[in-house]
Scaffold this motif. Structure first.
Motif, PDB file in Angstrom:
ATOM      1  N   ILE A  64       0.884  -1.131  -0.043  1.00  0.00           N
ATOM      2  CA  ILE A  64       0.152   0.001   0.106  1.00  0.00           C
ATOM      3  C   ILE A  64       1.043   1.169  -0.130  1.00  0.00           C
ATOM      4  CG2 ILE A  64      -1.740   1.453   1.470  1.00  0.00           C
ATOM      5  CD1 ILE A  64      -2.911  -1.175  -0.320  1.00  0.00           C
ATOM      6  N   ALA A  65       1.782   1.291   0.635  1.00  0.00           N
ATOM      7  CA  ALA A  65       2.659   2.253   0.719  1.00  0.00           C
ATOM      8  C   ALA A  65       3.501   2.606  -0.773  1.00  0.00           C
ATOM      9  CB  ALA A  65       4.023   2.022   1.705  1.00  0.00           C
ATOM     10  N   ALA A  66       3.847   1.289  -1.352  1.00  0.00           N
ATOM     11  CA  ALA A  66       4.263   1.842  -2.696  1.00  0.00           C
ATOM     12  C   ALA A  66       3.346   2.162  -3.687  1.00  0.00           C
ATOM     13  CB  ALA A  66       4.810   0.072  -3.263  1.00  0.00           C
ATOM     14  N   ALA A  67       1.972   1.805  -3.466  1.00  0.00           N
ATOM     15  CA  ALA A  67       0.988   2.353  -4.104  1.00  0.00           C
ATOM     16  C   ALA A  67       0.692   3.913  -4.247  1.00  0.00           C
ATOM     17  CB  ALA A  67      -0.260   1.643  -4.098  1.00  0.00           C
ATOM     18  N   ILE A  68       1.029   4.130  -2.703  1.00  0.00           N
ATOM     19  CA  ILE A  68       0.910   5.669  -2.546  1.00  0.00           C
ATOM     20  C   ILE A  68       1.782   6.378  -3.098  1.00  0.00           C
ATOM     21  CG2 ILE A  68       0.959   7.490  -0.553  1.00  0.00           C
ATOM     22  CD1 ILE A  68      -0.253   5.075   1.258  1.00  0.00           C
ATOM     23  N   VAL A  69       3.287   5.754  -3.315  1.00  0.00           N
ATOM     24  CA  VAL A  69       4.224   6.622  -3.767  1.00  0.00           C
ATOM     25  C   VAL A  69       3.905   6.594  -5.353  1.00  0.00           C
ATOM     26  CG1 VAL A  69       7.026   6.198  -4.569  1.00  0.00           C
ATOM     27  CG2 VAL A  69       6.152   5.743  -2.100  1.00  0.00           C
ATOM     28  N   MET A  70       3.577   5.561  -5.843  1.00  0.00           N
ATOM     29  CA  MET A  70       2.898   5.563  -7.449  1.00  0.00           C
ATOM     30  C   MET A  70       2.050   6.505  -7.451  1.00  0.00           C
ATOM     31  SD  MET A  70       0.683   2.903  -9.416  1.00  0.00           S
ATOM     32  CE  MET A  70      -0.618   4.026  -8.707  1.00  0.00           C
ATOM     33  N   CYS A  71       1.020   6.823  -6.590  1.00  0.00           N
ATOM     34  CA  CYS A  71       0.019   7.785  -6.875  1.00  0.00           C
ATOM     35  C   CYS A  71       0.620   9.070  -7.013  1.00  0.00           C
ATOM     36  CB  CYS A  71      -0.944   7.852  -5.879  1.00  0.00           C
ATOM     37  SG  CYS A  71      -2.070   6.382  -5.805  1.00  0.00           S
ATOM     38  N   GLY A  72       1.694   9.528  -6.013  1.00  0.00           N
ATOM     39  CA  GLY A  72       2.271  10.768  -6.141  1.00  0.00           C
ATOM     40  C   GLY A  72       3.073  10.912  -7.484  1.00  0.00           C
ATOM     41  N   LEU A  73       3.935   9.726  -7.903  1.00  0.00           N
ATOM     42  CA  LEU A  73       4.455  10.088  -9.173  1.00  0.00           C
ATOM     43  C   LEU A  73       3.434  10.148 -10.533  1.00  0.00           C
ATOM     44  CD1 LEU A  73       7.004   6.866  -8.927  1.00  0.00           C
ATOM     45  CD2 LEU A  73       7.466   9.476  -8.880  1.00  0.00           C
ATOM     46  N   VAL A  74       2.304   9.485 -10.430  1.00  0.00           N
ATOM     47  CA  VAL A  74       1.380   9.676 -11.541  1.00  0.00           C
ATOM     48  C   VAL A  74       0.650  10.897 -11.412  1.00  0.00           C
ATOM     49  CG1 VAL A  74      -0.741   8.653 -12.419  1.00  0.00           C
ATOM     50  CG2 VAL A  74       1.020   7.092 -11.605  1.00  0.00           C
ATOM     51  N   THR A  75       0.652  11.674 -10.084  1.00  0.00           N
ATOM     52  CA  THR A  75       0.131  12.958 -10.030  1.00  0.00           C
ATOM     53  C   THR A  75       1.132  13.769 -10.681  1.00  0.00           C
ATOM     54  OG1 THR A  75      -0.975  12.224  -7.962  1.00  0.00           O
ATOM     55  CG2 THR A  75      -0.805  14.715  -8.447  1.00  0.00           C
ATOM     56  N   ALA A  76       2.434  13.889 -10.516  1.00  0.00           N
ATOM     57  CA  ALA A  76       3.287  14.602 -10.925  1.00  0.00           C
ATOM     58  C   ALA A  76       3.483  14.414 -12.580  1.00  0.00           C
ATOM     59  CB  ALA A  76       4.793  14.242 -10.252  1.00  0.00           C
ATOM     60  N   TRP A  77       3.176  13.196 -13.049  1.00  0.00           N
ATOM     61  CA  TRP A  77       3.522  13.008 -14.433  1.00  0.00           C
ATOM     62  C   TRP A  77       2.074  13.646 -15.193  1.00  0.00           C
ATOM     63  CZ3 TRP A  77      -0.339  10.799 -17.540  1.00  0.00           C
ATOM     64  CH2 TRP A  77      -0.217  10.624 -18.952  1.00  0.00           C
ATOM     65  N   GLY A  78       1.056  13.599 -14.480  1.00  0.00           N
ATOM     66  CA  GLY A  78      -0.466  14.073 -15.056  1.00  0.00           C
ATOM     67  C   GLY A  78      -0.248  15.595 -15.030  1.00  0.00           C
ATOM     68  N   VAL A  79       0.273  16.311 -14.127  1.00  0.00           N
ATOM     69  CA  VAL A  79       0.308  17.716 -14.001  1.00  0.00           C
ATOM     70  C   VAL A  79       1.440  18.186 -15.123  1.00  0.00           C
ATOM     71  CG1 VAL A  79       1.108  19.907 -12.455  1.00  0.00           C
ATOM     72  CG2 VAL A  79      -0.291  17.913 -11.658  1.00  0.00           C
ATOM     73  N   HIS A  80       2.348  17.658 -15.198  1.00  0.00           N
ATOM     74  CA  HIS A  80       3.530  17.967 -16.127  1.00  0.00           C
ATOM     75  C   HIS A  80       2.960  17.768 -17.530  1.00  0.00           C
ATOM     76  CE1 HIS A  80       7.051  16.875 -18.667  1.00  0.00           C
ATOM     77  NE2 HIS A  80       7.742  17.900 -17.820  1.00  0.00           N
ATOM     78  N   ASP A  81       2.342  16.541 -17.968  1.00  0.00           N
ATOM     79  CA  ASP A  81       1.991  16.405 -19.206  1.00  0.00           C
ATOM     80  C   ASP A  81       0.921  17.157 -19.612  1.00  0.00           C
ATOM     81  OD1 ASP A  81       2.045  14.460 -21.705  1.00  0.00           O
ATOM     82  OD2 ASP A  81       0.010  14.269 -21.130  1.00  0.00           O
ATOM     83  N   TYR A  82      -0.217  17.913 -18.751  1.00  0.00           N
ATOM     84  CA  TYR A  82      -1.028  18.688 -18.859  1.00  0.00           C
ATOM     85  C   TYR A  82      -0.414  20.186 -19.085  1.00  0.00           C
ATOM     86  CZ  TYR A  82      -4.799  22.064 -18.236  1.00  0.00           C
ATOM     87  OH  TYR A  82      -5.890  23.262 -18.109  1.00  0.00           O
ATOM     88  N   ARG A  83       0.694  20.578 -18.388  1.00  0.00           N
ATOM     89  CA  ARG A  83       1.361  21.800 -18.692  1.00  0.00           C
ATOM     90  C   ARG A  83       1.911  21.807 -20.239  1.00  0.00           C
ATOM     91  NH1 ARG A  83       4.627  23.254 -13.072  1.00  0.00           N
ATOM     92  NH2 ARG A  83       2.716  24.188 -12.033  1.00  0.00           N
TER      93      ARG A  83
END
Lengths: 213, 67
Positions: free
Chosen positions: B11-30
């Motif tokens: 679950i901790a790894a999944a939380i880290v993955m969520c952080g990475l995907v969030t960062a990727w999503g914001v970067h891709d949108y920009r």
């Protein structure tokens, strides 16, 4: 003759037999996926053209003029949905094991059944994704990236099928052991849960590295 | 490592993955102005927060369950 340490922990390792066995197996799995993952990283960093979509493929996909790069054409929403399914299935398999610890066999059946359904759901979504690739003429031989993509996701899918077989056995015919040796059966479910978590963890690595980066 | 410890780690790894995907999503949108990426980032923020709450709750439950 009784086989020792099927239920109680061996004093020197602190583990019962099945748990020691599954961790040794998972260590070999780490090496298998690690080798493929290393290949992906080395190819990606060593070959400047690795992530470039070949011109003929770009034309077939009607991507228009200009250079196009993987993983731009992979289906991120479906992969994210599969991530959600696997995270949920890790919760359900822990709930099935906890139900046995609390001597609630009916609940165990429910949670384990849900875990199996999640695994089948994952495979259905993967089949939709693969089918879309094949119908667009995207095969492992199309490009090096797709070769690695199909090798990693295909191997992972085979592990999911393995999980369905093991969990299906523990849900169905294997559950008879609950009546005769409940503690040993609970241990078996724990070991199956460890394997299932490993399969889920591999996907947690595969999803961002193949579909997003 | 027991199933409970591995579950908490997962679950901790999944939380880290969520952080990475969030960062990727914001970067891709920009950079590419893709609305879907921002939606994925928003979903991952929600999922990450949900998983954090779940982690804390299940940690307490595992303690109650005993050895």
């Amino acid at each position: 003759m009784q086989i020792p340490y099927t239920v109680e922990e061996r004093p020197d390792t602190g583990l019962y037999n099945a748990k020691l066995g599954v961790w040794l197996f998972l260590a070999s799995e780490v090496m298998l996926f690690g080798a493929l993952f290393s290949s992906y990283v080395l190819l990606r960093t060593g070959d400047p053209a690795f992530m470039t979509i070949p011109h003929a493929v770009a034309e077939a996909l009607h991507l228009g003029e200009g250079a196009h790069r993987w993983p731009g054409e992979l289906n991120v929403p479906l992969a994210f949905l599969n991530t959600l399914v696997l995270i949920f299935s890790s919760v359900t398999i822990v709930m099935s094991w906890a139900s046995l610890r609390l001597k609630q066999f009916g609940k165990y059946r429910l949670w384990m059944g849900l875990t199996i359904l999640c695994a089948l759901g994952f495979m259905c979504i993967k089949a939709v994704e693969y089918n879309a690739k094949f119908s667009h003429g995207l095969f492992p031989a199309t490009s090096n990236f797709l070769g690695i993509y199909f090798a990693l996701t295909g191997l992972h899918a085979l592990h999911v099928i393995g999980g369905v077989v093991v969990n299906g056995y523990l849900w169905g015919p294997g559950a008879k052991m609950w009546k005769t040796e409940p503690e040993r059966f609970t241990n078996r479910v724990e070991v199956a849960g460890l394997y299932w978590h490993f399969v889920d963890l591999v996907w947690i690595f595969l999803f961002p590295s193949l579909y997003l980066l | 490592m027991s199933l409970r410890a591995f579950h908490l780690f997962f679950i901790a790894a999944a939380i880290v993955m969520c952080g990475l995907v969030t960062a990727w999503g914001v970067h891709d949108y920009r950079h590419h102005d893709v609305g879907g990426s921002l939606a994925l980032a928003a979903l991952c923020v929600l999922l990450g927060l949900g998983l954090m709450l779940y982690w804390a709750r299940v940690y307490r439950k595992f303690k109650e369950l005993g050895r």
